[in-house]
Design a protein around this motif. Structure first.
Motif, short mmCIF file in Angstrom:
data_model
loop_
_atom_site.label_atom_id
_atom_site.label_comp_id
_atom_site.label_asym_id
_atom_site.label_seq_id
_atom_site.Cartn_x
_atom_site.Cartn_y
_atom_site.Cartn_z
N VAL A 1 -3.40 -1.27 -42.22
CA VAL A 1 -2.51 -0.41 -41.45
C VAL A 1 -2.29 0.90 -42.21
O VAL A 1 -1.94 0.89 -43.39
N PRO A 2 -2.49 2.05 -41.55
CA PRO A 2 -2.29 3.34 -42.22
C PRO A 2 -0.80 3.64 -42.41
O PRO A 2 0.05 3.12 -41.69
N GLU A 3 -0.52 4.49 -43.38
CA GLU A 3 0.86 4.97 -43.57
C GLU A 3 1.17 6.12 -42.63
O GLU A 3 2.34 6.43 -42.39
N VAL A 4 0.13 6.77 -42.09
CA VAL A 4 0.31 7.90 -41.18
C VAL A 4 -0.35 7.58 -39.84
O VAL A 4 -1.53 7.20 -39.81
N THR A 5 0.39 7.72 -38.76
CA THR A 5 -0.16 7.54 -37.41
C THR A 5 0.33 8.68 -36.52
O THR A 5 1.41 9.24 -36.74
N ARG A 6 -0.48 9.01 -35.54
CA ARG A 6 -0.09 10.06 -34.59
C ARG A 6 1.04 9.54 -33.71
O ARG A 6 0.99 8.42 -33.20
N LEU A 7 2.06 10.35 -33.52
CA LEU A 7 3.16 10.00 -32.63
C LEU A 7 3.04 10.79 -31.33
O LEU A 7 2.98 10.22 -30.24
N THR A 8 2.99 12.12 -31.44
CA THR A 8 2.77 13.00 -30.30
C THR A 8 1.74 14.04 -30.71
O THR A 8 1.24 14.02 -31.84
N GLU A 9 1.46 14.98 -29.84
CA GLU A 9 0.52 16.05 -30.17
C GLU A 9 0.99 16.86 -31.37
O GLU A 9 0.19 17.43 -32.11
N ASP A 10 2.30 16.92 -31.59
CA ASP A 10 2.86 17.76 -32.65
C ASP A 10 3.56 16.98 -33.76
O ASP A 10 4.22 17.59 -34.61
N ARG B 1 6.62 3.13 -47.28
CA ARG B 1 6.80 1.75 -47.75
C ARG B 1 7.35 0.92 -46.60
O ARG B 1 7.90 1.47 -45.64
N PRO B 2 7.20 -0.40 -46.68
CA PRO B 2 7.67 -1.25 -45.58
C PRO B 2 9.14 -1.01 -45.27
O PRO B 2 9.98 -0.87 -46.17
#
Length: 195
Positions: free
Chosen positions: A13-22, A29-30
């Motif tokens: 699982v990545p620490e960074v994921t896209r939420l919205t276009e911006d 950390r968990p």
């Protein structure tokens, strides 16, 4: 180098994921999750983080070659812990002052296709993540910490028209870093989430 012989670990699982276009979600950390917002976007005319894609070579810190189809570029979009009202996004990191700062990057091969902005911003499906800095070529000092999320792959493309319509200048790239300046948390994400 963003290659298998350099991974320090693998995480599903990545620490960074896209939420919205911006915006992105950053989970250092968990149990901790922050929403970060775009504060900068720029590109480098040479490669700072090598994947060994065909025709790709690492930066020597030199001047930019002419912008033409077939060249490789490295595109960075930075996010910070504060919404930005600046539009279009600045091409420098001076407005990215609210930590944490996350840089999302990828390599793209330039094409001569007719395509308009926005600049694509892939997040995977595979990626690398690591802690680093937001250092520029000049001056050679660290501007501050940044966490990196880098989409892996040699098939991303962007047109020269997209680049020239969006950006006003080419950024040189840092020379490849020596072993003693590398972080030791380079993480391979085999299947980062995409919305």
């Amino acid at each position: 180098m963003l290659t298998s012989d350099h991974w320090n670990r693998t995480e599903p699982v990545p620490e960074v994921t896209r939420l919205t276009e911006d915006s992105v979600t950053y989970s250092p950390r968990p149990g901790v999750s922050q929403v970060l917002h775009k504060c900068s976007q720029h590109y480098h005319c040479r490669i700072e983080n090598v994947q060994r894609c065909v025709g790709q070579t690492g930066s020597d810190g030199g001047l930019c070659p002419p912008l033409r189809a077939g060249n490789w570029v490295e595109i960075h979009t930075a996010y910070q812990n504060f919404p930005s009202a600046i539009n279009p996004l600045p091409e420098n990191l001076e407005s990215c002052v609210h930590e944490p700062v996350v840089v999302v990057g990828y390599h793209a091969k330039l094409t001569s296709a007719s395509a308009l902005p926005p600049i694509p911003e892939p997040f995977g499906p595979t990626a690398a993540e690591w802690s680093g800095s937001s250092t520029n070529v000049d001056p050679p000092s660290c501007k501050g910490p940044a966490f990196w999320h880098f989409a892996l792959g040699c098939d991303f493309t962007v047109s020269t028209q997209q680049i020239t319509n969006r950006f006003h200048h080419q950024d040189r790239a840092r020379p490849l870093q020596s072993q003693d300046r590398l972080s030791h948390d380079l993480t391979y994400i085999p299947g980062s989430k995409t919305p």
